[in-house]
Design a protein around this motif. Sequence first.
Motif, PDB file in Angstrom:
ATOM      1  N   HIS A   1       0.813  -1.207   0.000  1.00  0.00           N
ATOM      2  CA  HIS A   1       0.000   0.000   0.000  1.00  0.00           C
ATOM      3  C   HIS A   1       0.858   1.273   0.000  1.00  0.00           C
ATOM      4  CE1 HIS A   1      -2.909  -3.029   1.505  1.00  0.00           C
ATOM      5  NE2 HIS A   1      -3.778  -2.289   0.818  1.00  0.00           N
ATOM      6  N   ASN A   2       0.168   2.411   0.063  1.00  0.00           N
ATOM      7  CA  ASN A   2       0.784   3.735   0.054  1.00  0.00           C
ATOM      8  C   ASN A   2       1.499   3.980  -1.279  1.00  0.00           C
ATOM      9  OD1 ASN A   2      -0.148   4.293   2.728  1.00  0.00           O
ATOM     10  ND2 ASN A   2       1.532   3.039   3.535  1.00  0.00           N
ATOM     11  N   ALA A   3       2.592   4.726  -1.275  1.00  0.00           N
ATOM     12  CA  ALA A   3       3.222   5.134  -2.532  1.00  0.00           C
ATOM     13  C   ALA A   3       4.054   4.031  -3.178  1.00  0.00           C
ATOM     14  CB  ALA A   3       4.107   6.358  -2.290  1.00  0.00           C
ATOM     15  N   GLY A   4       4.472   3.032  -2.399  1.00  0.00           N
ATOM     16  CA  GLY A   4       5.367   2.008  -2.905  1.00  0.00           C
ATOM     17  C   GLY A   4       4.901   1.280  -4.144  1.00  0.00           C
ATOM     18  N   PRO A   5       3.678   0.744  -4.159  1.00  0.00           N
ATOM     19  CA  PRO A   5       3.236  -0.014  -5.334  1.00  0.00           C
ATOM     20  C   PRO A   5       3.289   0.780  -6.633  1.00  0.00           C
ATOM     21  CG  PRO A   5       1.788  -0.459  -3.476  1.00  0.00           C
ATOM     22  CD  PRO A   5       2.707   0.644  -3.050  1.00  0.00           C
TER      23      PRO A   5
ATOM     24  N   TYR B   1      -0.673  -9.227  -2.764  1.00  0.00           N
ATOM     25  CA  TYR B   1      -1.648  -8.310  -2.177  1.00  0.00           C
ATOM     26  C   TYR B   1      -1.345  -6.848  -2.483  1.00  0.00           C
ATOM     27  CZ  TYR B   1      -2.077 -12.636   0.529  1.00  0.00           C
ATOM     28  OH  TYR B   1      -2.198 -13.958   0.913  1.00  0.00           O
ATOM     29  N   THR B   2      -0.394  -6.588  -3.363  1.00  0.00           N
ATOM     30  CA  THR B   2      -0.087  -5.199  -3.670  1.00  0.00           C
ATOM     31  C   THR B   2      -1.299  -4.536  -4.315  1.00  0.00           C
ATOM     32  OG1 THR B   2       1.643  -3.766  -4.561  1.00  0.00           O
ATOM     33  CG2 THR B   2       0.869  -5.518  -5.998  1.00  0.00           C
ATOM     34  N   ALA B   3      -1.507  -3.272  -3.996  1.00  0.00           N
ATOM     35  CA  ALA B   3      -2.751  -2.596  -4.379  1.00  0.00           C
ATOM     36  C   ALA B   3      -2.971  -2.553  -5.888  1.00  0.00           C
ATOM     37  CB  ALA B   3      -2.759  -1.183  -3.801  1.00  0.00           C
ATOM     38  N   ASN B   4      -1.885  -2.524  -6.662  1.00  0.00           N
ATOM     39  CA  ASN B   4      -2.011  -2.412  -8.123  1.00  0.00           C
ATOM     40  C   ASN B   4      -1.566  -3.691  -8.831  1.00  0.00           C
ATOM     41  OD1 ASN B   4       0.685  -2.151  -7.512  1.00  0.00           O
ATOM     42  ND2 ASN B   4       1.069  -0.427  -8.896  1.00  0.00           N
ATOM     43  N   ILE B   5      -1.886  -4.836  -8.254  1.00  0.00           N
ATOM     44  CA  ILE B   5      -1.425  -6.103  -8.823  1.00  0.00           C
ATOM     45  C   ILE B   5      -1.918  -6.298 -10.252  1.00  0.00           C
ATOM     46  CG2 ILE B   5      -3.370  -7.419  -7.875  1.00  0.00           C
ATOM     47  CD1 ILE B   5       0.286  -8.626  -8.325  1.00  0.00           C
ATOM     48  N   SER B   6      -3.097  -5.792 -10.586  1.00  0.00           N
ATOM     49  CA  SER B   6      -3.607  -5.944 -11.958  1.00  0.00           C
ATOM     50  C   SER B   6      -2.719  -5.206 -12.954  1.00  0.00           C
ATOM     51  CB  SER B   6      -5.050  -5.436 -12.059  1.00  0.00           C
ATOM     52  OG  SER B   6      -5.137  -4.073 -11.708  1.00  0.00           O
TER      53      SER B   6
ATOM     54  N   SER C   1       0.455   6.655 -13.701  1.00  0.00           N
ATOM     55  CA  SER C   1      -0.539   5.588 -13.748  1.00  0.00           C
ATOM     56  C   SER C   1      -1.829   5.914 -13.019  1.00  0.00           C
ATOM     57  CB  SER C   1       0.044   4.285 -13.185  1.00  0.00           C
ATOM     58  OG  SER C   1       0.383   4.442 -11.824  1.00  0.00           O
ATOM     59  N   TYR C   2      -1.831   6.996 -12.224  1.00  0.00           N
ATOM     60  CA  TYR C   2      -3.093   7.420 -11.621  1.00  0.00           C
ATOM     61  C   TYR C   2      -4.014   7.900 -12.742  1.00  0.00           C
ATOM     62  CZ  TYR C   2      -1.079   7.398  -6.922  1.00  0.00           C
ATOM     63  OH  TYR C   2      -0.500   7.026  -5.736  1.00  0.00           O
ATOM     64  N   ARG C   3      -5.206   7.366 -12.771  1.00  0.00           N
ATOM     65  CA  ARG C   3      -6.163   7.825 -13.759  1.00  0.00           C
ATOM     66  C   ARG C   3      -6.674   9.209 -13.389  1.00  0.00           C
ATOM     67  NH1 ARG C   3      -9.350   2.339 -13.208  1.00  0.00           N
ATOM     68  NH2 ARG C   3      -7.854   2.140 -11.528  1.00  0.00           N
ATOM     69  N   ASP C   4      -7.142   9.945 -14.388  1.00  0.00           N
ATOM     70  CA  ASP C   4      -7.552  11.334 -14.152  1.00  0.00           C
ATOM     71  C   ASP C   4      -8.546  11.434 -13.005  1.00  0.00           C
ATOM     72  OD1 ASP C   4      -5.916  12.269 -16.104  1.00  0.00           O
ATOM     73  OD2 ASP C   4      -7.459  12.258 -17.646  1.00  0.00           O
ATOM     74  N   VAL C   5      -9.637  10.710 -13.099  1.00  0.00           N
ATOM     75  CA  VAL C   5     -10.648  10.704 -12.041  1.00  0.00           C
ATOM     76  C   VAL C   5     -11.361   9.369 -12.097  1.00  0.00           C
ATOM     77  CG1 VAL C   5     -12.732  11.777 -11.133  1.00  0.00           C
ATOM     78  CG2 VAL C   5     -11.028  13.204 -12.205  1.00  0.00           C
ATOM     79  N   GLY C   6     -11.548   8.731 -10.951  1.00  0.00           N
ATOM     80  CA  GLY C   6     -12.248   7.460 -10.930  1.00  0.00           C
ATOM     81  C   GLY C   6     -13.711   7.614 -11.288  1.00  0.00           C
ATOM     82  N   HIS C   7     -14.363   8.589 -10.716  1.00  0.00           N
ATOM     83  CA  HIS C   7     -15.751   8.896 -11.045  1.00  0.00           C
ATOM     84  C   HIS C   7     -16.043  10.326 -10.625  1.00  0.00           C
ATOM     85  CE1 HIS C   7     -16.661   8.287  -6.753  1.00  0.00           C
ATOM     86  NE2 HIS C   7     -15.895   7.220  -6.844  1.00  0.00           N
ATOM     87  N   ASP C   8     -17.143  10.854 -11.088  1.00  0.00           N
ATOM     88  CA  ASP C   8     -17.448  12.271 -10.879  1.00  0.00           C
ATOM     89  C   ASP C   8     -17.936  12.590  -9.476  1.00  0.00           C
ATOM     90  OD1 ASP C   8     -16.708  12.882 -13.441  1.00  0.00           O
ATOM     91  OD2 ASP C   8     -18.733  12.688 -14.260  1.00  0.00           O
ATOM     92  N   ARG C   9     -18.243  11.588  -8.684  1.00  0.00           N
ATOM     93  CA  ARG C   9     -18.867  11.848  -7.394  1.00  0.00           C
ATOM     94  C   ARG C   9     -17.971  11.495  -6.214  1.00  0.00           C
ATOM     95  NH1 ARG C   9     -25.194   9.942  -8.408  1.00  0.00           N
ATOM     96  NH2 ARG C   9     -25.581  11.352 -10.184  1.00  0.00           N
TER      97      ARG C   9
END
Length: 377
Positions: free
Chosen positions: A16-20, A44-49, A185-193
């Motif tokens: 978790h956190n910034a490492g992955p 179990y790393t947060a970005n395994i996909s 790799s962070y997407r712009d926005v996950g969703h508008d809400r």
Amino acid sequence: MKVDNKKILVIFLGTHNAGPVYAYEMTKGLIQNGAIVSAIVSSYTANISAWRSLPLKKLVELPTYHDKREFLFETCKLFLYKKRKLQSLFYGEYFDAIYSPFFAVWNHWIIKSFHDIPLLYTVHDPILHSSESKLNRIINSFVAKDIRAADTVIVLSSIFRKYISEHYKKRNEDIIVLPHGTFESYRDVGHDRTEARGWYQDHLNSINFLFFGRIEYYKGIDLLIEAYSTLEKRYSDRVSLLIAGKGNFSPYRDAFNQLKNAKLLNYTIPDEDVMSLFCGQNIVTILPYRDATQSGVINLAAQSSSLIISTNVGGLPEQLDYGKAGILTEPTVQEILETMQDVVENKEKYTELVEYGKIKVKTLTWNKLAEKLLRRI
């Protein structure tokens, strides 16, 4: 420019956190530069996909642990048979180097399994932060052993080169500086809400101060809250404060609850929602740290055209080109307050800092950073 077919084994067993994200981005950069990369990562790393989507020669997913109880149990299994099984999966394979991009407890023991291969080791925190727990100080002893064993040590700010050289008896040529890259790799926005977007929508006419990151004493949350409390009394509905990040907030809750225009998101912000923290009007990212090494938050803010206020500590001034890419202030309530107040009154005069930061952060691509790393092998 690609570097010819270097064979690299990446070891990252954090979750978790910034490492992955950091480890993934650097690994992706190595591949883009022509390296043949295999990787050992936590299941179990947060970005395994995202790791599964990389064109790796071999990806080994190692079940690690979710909590302290599992840590003890799974670590016993690691020494009983998991390490031997892991070594067998790479039996007969040749690597030019082992690369550890971000510390995780299990990294240390897995690295030792490949002790005969040159080690590239990134040190994110050469000096412990103030008020680190006893557990973290014990863990840091593993970091120290890995640094001593490393053939090449990577630091993210040049101010730590001398410390590594003197403290760990490393030659200057065995230390390289690779600044923190921009998280692509962070997407712009996950969703508008998202909660952040809703908050900014409710404060369109305010100067919206943002703190983003783990809640830790050394990050100066108490300094920020006290400074903002006075600021809010002076400017009422012209300012707001959003604090987003996981950690123990109990020492600050009473003071925070006295604020009028403040919101707390006290949980791990999902990767797909991170950029929503920076998507709004008049966002000013603030880092009120007592001490620091460097921060990926600075790059996220810069690429999002957010004005940045940072205390003048650790590697933060270097990241901000000593005031060219953000405002530097001292880690005291009064100095932070005066800086925030000046931004409220004169935000337009800092436009050049924002533009400089946007240009600077575009040069910090993982592709370029990985190329520089590969040229040291």
